[in-house]
Motif scaffolding. Structure first.
Motif, PDB file in Angstrom:
ATOM      1  N   LYS A  31      -2.829   6.614   1.177  1.00  0.00           N
ATOM      2  CA  LYS A  31      -2.797   7.105   2.553  1.00  0.00           C
ATOM      3  C   LYS A  31      -2.119   8.479   2.565  1.00  0.00           C
ATOM      4  O   LYS A  31      -1.122   8.723   3.263  1.00  0.00           O
ATOM      5  CB  LYS A  31      -2.080   6.096   3.446  1.00  0.00           C
ATOM      6  CG  LYS A  31      -2.770   5.948   4.784  1.00  0.00           C
ATOM      7  CD  LYS A  31      -2.363   4.681   5.481  1.00  0.00           C
ATOM      8  CE  LYS A  31      -2.582   4.778   6.971  1.00  0.00           C
ATOM      9  NZ  LYS A  31      -3.935   5.123   7.394  1.00  0.00           N
ATOM     10  N   ARG A  84       0.831  -1.217   0.000  1.00  0.00           N
ATOM     11  CA  ARG A  84       0.000   0.000   0.000  1.00  0.00           C
ATOM     12  C   ARG A  84       0.861   1.260   0.000  1.00  0.00           C
ATOM     13  O   ARG A  84       0.499   2.270  -0.612  1.00  0.00           O
ATOM     14  CB  ARG A  84      -0.938  -0.021   1.209  1.00  0.00           C
ATOM     15  CG  ARG A  84      -2.015   1.032   1.133  1.00  0.00           C
ATOM     16  CD  ARG A  84      -3.047   0.853   2.210  1.00  0.00           C
ATOM     17  NE  ARG A  84      -2.482   1.054   3.534  1.00  0.00           N
ATOM     18  CZ  ARG A  84      -3.103   0.716   4.667  1.00  0.00           C
ATOM     19  NH1 ARG A  84      -4.294   0.134   4.627  1.00  0.00           N
ATOM     20  NH2 ARG A  84      -2.542   0.936   5.836  1.00  0.00           N
ATOM     21  N   ALA A 127     -11.181   6.967  10.207  1.00  0.00           N
ATOM     22  CA  ALA A 127      -9.942   6.401   9.669  1.00  0.00           C
ATOM     23  C   ALA A 127      -9.945   4.883   9.867  1.00  0.00           C
ATOM     24  O   ALA A 127      -8.999   4.296  10.383  1.00  0.00           O
ATOM     25  CB  ALA A 127      -8.729   7.045  10.327  1.00  0.00           C
ATOM     26  N   ALA A 128     -11.034   4.261   9.443  1.00  0.00           N
ATOM     27  CA  ALA A 128     -11.147   2.793   9.516  1.00  0.00           C
ATOM     28  C   ALA A 128     -12.102   2.332   8.421  1.00  0.00           C
ATOM     29  O   ALA A 128     -12.930   3.124   7.943  1.00  0.00           O
ATOM     30  CB  ALA A 128     -11.678   2.374  10.889  1.00  0.00           C
ATOM     31  N   ASN A 129     -12.014   1.096   8.034  1.00  0.00           N
ATOM     32  CA  ASN A 129     -13.018   0.521   7.131  1.00  0.00           C
ATOM     33  C   ASN A 129     -14.244   0.167   7.959  1.00  0.00           C
ATOM     34  O   ASN A 129     -14.154   0.014   9.182  1.00  0.00           O
ATOM     35  CB  ASN A 129     -12.461  -0.717   6.417  1.00  0.00           C
ATOM     36  CG  ASN A 129     -11.342  -0.358   5.458  1.00  0.00           C
ATOM     37  OD1 ASN A 129     -10.179  -0.675   5.701  1.00  0.00           O
ATOM     38  ND2 ASN A 129     -11.670   0.318   4.374  1.00  0.00           N
ATOM     39  N   GLY A 187      -7.855  -1.553   3.539  1.00  0.00           N
ATOM     40  CA  GLY A 187      -7.290  -1.765   4.869  1.00  0.00           C
ATOM     41  C   GLY A 187      -6.735  -3.167   5.091  1.00  0.00           C
ATOM     42  O   GLY A 187      -7.320  -4.155   4.631  1.00  0.00           O
ATOM     43  N   VAL A 188      -5.660  -3.238   5.838  1.00  0.00           N
ATOM     44  CA  VAL A 188      -5.055  -4.525   6.186  1.00  0.00           C
ATOM     45  C   VAL A 188      -5.961  -5.257   7.180  1.00  0.00           C
ATOM     46  O   VAL A 188      -6.149  -6.474   7.091  1.00  0.00           O
ATOM     47  CB  VAL A 188      -3.637  -4.309   6.778  1.00  0.00           C
ATOM     48  CG1 VAL A 188      -3.010  -5.634   7.174  1.00  0.00           C
ATOM     49  CG2 VAL A 188      -2.751  -3.556   5.785  1.00  0.00           C
ATOM     50  N   THR A 189      -6.558  -4.501   8.109  1.00  0.00           N
ATOM     51  CA  THR A 189      -7.454  -5.125   9.092  1.00  0.00           C
ATOM     52  C   THR A 189      -8.689  -5.670   8.374  1.00  0.00           C
ATOM     53  O   THR A 189      -9.138  -6.786   8.648  1.00  0.00           O
ATOM     54  CB  THR A 189      -7.863  -4.092  10.172  1.00  0.00           C
ATOM     55  OG1 THR A 189      -6.715  -3.335  10.520  1.00  0.00           O
ATOM     56  CG2 THR A 189      -8.423  -4.762  11.399  1.00  0.00           C
ATOM     57  N   THR A 237      -5.999  -0.380  11.922  1.00  0.00           N
ATOM     58  CA  THR A 237      -4.841  -0.662  12.764  1.00  0.00           C
ATOM     59  C   THR A 237      -4.946   0.091  14.084  1.00  0.00           C
ATOM     60  O   THR A 237      -4.837  -0.507  15.156  1.00  0.00           O
ATOM     61  CB  THR A 237      -3.557  -0.290  12.015  1.00  0.00           C
ATOM     62  OG1 THR A 237      -3.498  -1.102  10.848  1.00  0.00           O
ATOM     63  CG2 THR A 237      -2.321  -0.520  12.871  1.00  0.00           C
ATOM     64  N   TYR A 281      -6.415  13.265   5.240  1.00  0.00           N
ATOM     65  CA  TYR A 281      -6.689  13.389   6.672  1.00  0.00           C
ATOM     66  C   TYR A 281      -6.933  14.853   7.048  1.00  0.00           C
ATOM     67  O   TYR A 281      -7.792  15.149   7.878  1.00  0.00           O
ATOM     68  CB  TYR A 281      -5.545  12.749   7.482  1.00  0.00           C
ATOM     69  CG  TYR A 281      -5.494  11.259   7.174  1.00  0.00           C
ATOM     70  CD1 TYR A 281      -6.146  10.346   7.986  1.00  0.00           C
ATOM     71  CD2 TYR A 281      -4.880  10.777   6.009  1.00  0.00           C
ATOM     72  CE1 TYR A 281      -6.170   9.000   7.673  1.00  0.00           C
ATOM     73  CE2 TYR A 281      -4.906   9.434   5.680  1.00  0.00           C
ATOM     74  CZ  TYR A 281      -5.548   8.548   6.511  1.00  0.00           C
ATOM     75  OH  TYR A 281      -5.587   7.222   6.187  1.00  0.00           O
ATOM     76  N   GLU A 326     -16.473   4.463   4.325  1.00  0.00           N
ATOM     77  CA  GLU A 326     -15.546   4.143   5.411  1.00  0.00           C
ATOM     78  C   GLU A 326     -16.069   4.784   6.689  1.00  0.00           C
ATOM     79  O   GLU A 326     -16.981   5.614   6.647  1.00  0.00           O
ATOM     80  CB  GLU A 326     -14.153   4.707   5.117  1.00  0.00           C
ATOM     81  CG  GLU A 326     -13.562   4.197   3.819  1.00  0.00           C
ATOM     82  CD  GLU A 326     -12.057   4.299   3.812  1.00  0.00           C
ATOM     83  OE1 GLU A 326     -11.422   3.752   4.730  1.00  0.00           O
ATOM     84  OE2 GLU A 326     -11.527   4.933   2.894  1.00  0.00           O
TER      85      GLU A 326
HETATM   86  N1  PLP Z   1      -9.448   3.730   6.112  1.00  0.00           N
HETATM   87  C1  PLP Z   1      -8.741   4.824   6.453  1.00  0.00           C
HETATM   88  C2  PLP Z   1      -9.119   6.125   5.868  1.00  0.00           C
HETATM   89  C3  PLP Z   1      -7.667   4.711   7.345  1.00  0.00           C
HETATM   90  O1  PLP Z   1      -6.956   5.779   7.696  1.00  0.00           O
HETATM   91  C4  PLP Z   1      -7.347   3.445   7.880  1.00  0.00           C
HETATM   92  C5  PLP Z   1      -6.226   3.294   8.817  1.00  0.00           C
HETATM   93  O2  PLP Z   1      -5.162   2.967   8.443  1.00  0.00           O
HETATM   94  C6  PLP Z   1      -8.106   2.327   7.473  1.00  0.00           C
HETATM   95  C7  PLP Z   1      -9.151   2.509   6.598  1.00  0.00           C
HETATM   96  C8  PLP Z   1      -7.794   0.951   7.968  1.00  0.00           C
HETATM   97  O3  PLP Z   1      -6.633   0.432   7.347  1.00  0.00           O
HETATM   98  P1  PLP Z   1      -5.682  -0.568   8.123  1.00  0.00           P
HETATM   99  O4  PLP Z   1      -6.522  -1.689   8.575  1.00  0.00           O
HETATM  100  O5  PLP Z   1      -4.689  -0.977   7.094  1.00  0.00           O
HETATM  101  O6  PLP Z   1      -5.082   0.172   9.248  1.00  0.00           O
END
Ligand code: PLP
Ligand code: COI
Length: 355
Positions: free
Chosen positions: A196, A97, A235-237, A258-260, A302, A201, A232
């Motif tokens: 990212k 990513r 800052a997470a899915n 997202g990795v999570t 994350t 942000y 979304e």
């Molecule tokens: N979406 C956004 C906008 C984010 O900032 C994040 C955080 O990193 C995620 C999703 C989740 O991604 P990840 O699970 O890779 O942290």
């Protein structure tokens, strides 16, 4: 894939701040470890990888990252197992990513090995800083920014790569009350929401502040065109359990992959749960909340980890969901993820990168 090996110069700090750090009072991103990693990109190559004491770095005020936003970051975590071993969770995914973000912003990519080795080297130096309490970890923040000191609006020729590390606890301490955001947008088709990028942000701060002022903890971004579909959550899915299926917005150029999110999808599939990656409308979510078909809703990230949604609000109407403590799926995901990351169960997917 190339097989580059890193030669990293290490300069240790004269005095560690570890003994003066209260691990019971960590605020996300406020406590930094003793060291950081720095590297430069110039003349078409990455060089000068160094671990140095954490501190300020001198820069020209004309650097183009400040003026034109050629800057992006990553976020991942290191965990300490009960036997003292240390692992970083899926750094190869962050490397991929990282390079997607770099390409979108006309910035240089970094071979996966260099990215992963640079992280492992810093984590190794800082292993005593990795918290051992439940739900605690070492947050790793790689960042790259343009350093050409000129005001021309062209891609910089020089860049800095820095990795910071912070011991952290849970990001959210309670179930979230969230609103569907139908005025502002985080990203639009053809834009760079999937990167990212620092600018994503900055642009999210005003809508988020407004939501907090209205009494919400977070907002759910909706599509830029019609504001009808969930994208979304902060800052997470965002993920839902609807009719027994795991449903989550499909990734596209407006959504961070997202990795999570990827990890939760893989776990659900392992458990025989049907996964649907597709567009999901606000109407469908609210109908699910009304009928009881929506049995779980959470953010996945994350920093956020698995962050349960307690209530949705859509244009003033409130939808309270089931008590998060009683939710089978998100609790199973949360506990299994922790067991895996702290080395308490077998790592069948090879997600823990041992340092
Ligand atoms: N979406 C956004 C906008 C984010 O900032 C994040 C955080 O990193 C995620 C999703 C989740 O991604 P990840 O699970 O890779 O942290
Ligand atoms: C992460 O989860 O790593 C993030 O990037 C969220 C962050 C902006 C706090």
């Amino acid at each position: 894939m190339t097989t580059e090996t890193l030669d990293i110069k290490i300069t240790k700090s004269a005095q560690s701040r570890l003994a003066q750090t209260d691990f019971s009072k960590l605020v996300f991103g406020h406590t930094f470890t003793d060291h950081m990693l720095v590297a430069d990109y110039a003349d078409g190559e990455w060089k000068n990888f160094e671990i140095v004491p954490y501190g300020e770095i001198g820069m020209s005020p004309a650097i183009s990252s400040l003026h034109y936003g050629q800057a992006f970051f990553e976020g991942l975590k290191a965990y300490k197992h009960a036997d003292g071993q240390v692992s970083v969770f899926r750094p190869d995914k962050n490397a991929a990513r990282f390079n997607k973000s770099a390409e979108r912003l006309c910035m240089p990519v970094m071979p996966e090995e260099l990215f992963v080795q640079s992280i492992a080297a810093l984590v190794d130096v800082e292993r005593d800083w990795i918290p051992t309490a439940d739900n605690h970890s070492l947050y790793i923040r790689p960042v790259m920014f343009a350093t050409d000191p000129f005001l021309g609006v062209v891609p910089s020729k020089t860049y800095k790569y820095v990795i910071l590390t912070c011991p952290v606890g849970p990001y959210f301490s309670k179930p979230l009350r969230v609103k569907f955001e139908t005025t502002f947008t985080r990203s639009a088709e053809g834009g760079f929401g999937y990167a990212k990028a620092a600018g994503n942000y900055g642009g999210a701060m005003l809508p988020t502040r407004r939501a907090i002022e209205e009494g919400f903890d977070q907002l759910i971004w909706t599509d830029a065109k019609e504001h009808l579909y969930a994208e979304e959550m902060g800052a997470a899915n965002v993920m839902f359990l609807l009719d027994g299926k795991l449903v989550t917005p499909s990734t596209r150029d407006t959504i961070l992959d997202g990795v999570t999110r990827d990890t939760v999808i893989a776990m659900a599939k392992d458990w025989g749960i049907t996964v649907e990656e597709r567009r999901i409308s606000i109407t469908e979510i609210l109908e699910g909340a009304r009928s009881g078909k929506l049995t779980d809703a959470f953010g996945a990230g994350t920093a956020a980890t698995i962050a349960p949604v307690g209530a949705f609000n859509f244009e003033g109407e409130e939808y309270t969901l089931s008590d998060p403590a009683t939710r089978e799926f998100s609790n199973r995901v949360f506990n299994t993820l922790n067991d895996l990351r702290y080395g308490r169960i077998a790592d069948t997917h090879g997600w823990n990168y041992m340092v």
